[in-house]
Write an enzyme that holds these catalytic residues in place. Sequence first.
Site, short mmCIF file in Angstrom:
data_model
loop_
_atom_site.label_atom_id
_atom_site.label_comp_id
_atom_site.label_asym_id
_atom_site.label_seq_id
_atom_site.Cartn_x
_atom_site.Cartn_y
_atom_site.Cartn_z
N TRP A 150 14.58 5.71 0.10
CA TRP A 150 15.82 5.51 -0.65
C TRP A 150 15.53 5.32 -2.13
CZ3 TRP A 150 17.59 0.98 -3.21
CH2 TRP A 150 18.93 1.02 -3.64
N HIS A 151 14.44 4.63 -2.44
CA HIS A 151 14.09 4.43 -3.85
C HIS A 151 13.68 5.74 -4.51
CE1 HIS A 151 13.77 0.04 -2.89
NE2 HIS A 151 14.24 -0.05 -4.11
N GLY A 152 13.07 6.64 -3.77
CA GLY A 152 12.65 7.92 -4.36
C GLY A 152 11.71 8.64 -3.42
#
Length: 618
Positions: free
Chosen positions: A321-323
């Site tokens: 989700w962060h990257g």
Amino acid sequence: MTPYAELTYFILIGVILAPLMLAGQRGKADGRWIIGATVVMLVVQYQNRIPINGHNHWPELVPLIVFGAYEWGLLRLAMAKRVPGGSLLAVPLALFPLMVAKWLHFVAPDSQFGFAGISYVTFRALDVLWAVTDGALKQVAFLDYGVFLFFFPTISAGPIDRFRRFKTEWRQARTAQKFWEDFDAGLPAFFRGLLYKFVCATIIERYWLESTRAAPGVTGAIEYAYVYSLYLFFDFAGYSAFAVGVSRWFGIQSPENFNLPWAAQNIRDFWNRWHMSLSFWFRDHVYTRFLLTAVKRKWFKKRETASTTGYFVSFGLMGLWHGTTAYYLLYGLYQAILMSVFDAFTRWRKKHPQRFLGRFWKVAAHVLTVHAVVFGLWLFSGQAWQGPVPPPDLLEQAGRQAKINWRSYYRDPLPPPTADRPRVAFSLGGLFADSYLAMAAGDSQPFKSLQQDILKYGTALGIGDQISDPVHLAIKLADTDSWESTRRQLAENQTLIVKLFSDQHEKDLGLLVDLGLWSRLLQATSAMVAEYPAIKNKMVAVGSISLLKDLTDKASELSPALRTADPTVLVHDTLIYLYAQWSDKGPMQALVETTRDKLKFINEQMIPLQPAAAAKPK
């Protein structure tokens, strides 16, 4: 306009807040103010233009509206029970816009889709969707849904609220007394945001973080890890505090995101205190759902195995989700390992209740937790993988921090190549650097002229036939403004030239092409930082300490006769000097200016200038 980071944003909040206070005094600060303020803020905030394709740029507001319409349509189908398989299909469909936003550039490099905060808004949309597919919600009003998704104080920085609580608050009509109670309750959070973001985080970043980023070796990495962890906390907690305070002024009690996380006694306690809205969302919607399903369907023989697998699924998805960068995924897996180990330790403690009691063990647990968390945040920072950055990424870093007039860093066209092959190779590298500057400026005509010069210098070095087609391909791509494709082609052309020299047993020339590119590029970036002192990350002047180290290694690989000859010896000695200075002193403004001047000098000495051009003032 970046929320809670620019003066303009706070002025706009003040402009909206003034009439709200008048309405609150009269007991009329109801949900209509939330709708009006959200619409105004979104229209102003999402005016940044993003490339939809190689020729068209749309404001971020367009994908925001498309996203909202798509998620609302999917929710309507879910409420009507027209999604086959329920949440098994509905959830991936709801995640589809976020996946497009994160991965579109892999398929279409010149296109983007998304808006700031799409990750947070997606999780809010999933919260509503799961409530519908679980049967907890039968109907959802369009207005409730839209205001919940795009409520402006929390759209880009969280916290991640829950729909069933939010919808009961935003429509409430507040009396004058209730309005002023909310206003007073929001002030401490707002001022905490000012303290955290603009005092603590700013001081740490400006006077501590930048110097530790430049510190070499294991000691420098350890120092950076702790400083970065403090900076990240104050910066992110500051954003969250602003969001909570402004939300309260509009009558919404957005959940707190941080609760003394550095006081945590174990890793589970830490995640109950750090980015709480996100960790609780994953706990409720991912971990718990996975665990219940795994136990119910008997996927594993032991419940402990299901629990451990649930941690890896939850934190793996959190990292994703962060990257999509590898270090985010590694960060998620690291957290899953910590949680699994602590889970096993907790089970062991239940069988040995007399072990590890007393104040000493309590302090030891706290210290161990802090160190484990700091190491995880170091992984999250990506500093562990910091290395020489590609030329366009270096320019992009500078461009994100200031509105750079790239054209002001152009230099005069180079004279025709001479018979001095080392100087010609060094100059050829400089032409690549100038090409990246032209790309950053979006100037197709200067870029194409530079490609002709690259072909001319390559021909003088005997590789003109081998590079003719790739160079003309780069020119063709620039004609269509396909800059992402042009960027890749330019990098491939440079790699090809270095390989050709290596194949011809002329390694020195390949090394000089690389040295010429970076000497010219770092001259430009150090000039930028010198001209824009407000640029926070002065390390952009040299890319990174590891980049300077790589360049000094390349200069040392030159053959002894060439390395000690004039003027190549200037390149070798200057790079070694700069590496020593940056490693020792870090990113100081005076050092940036020294770097600019020394690189400018060696570039002027190495480039085969004609007498008339040499006399021309720079």
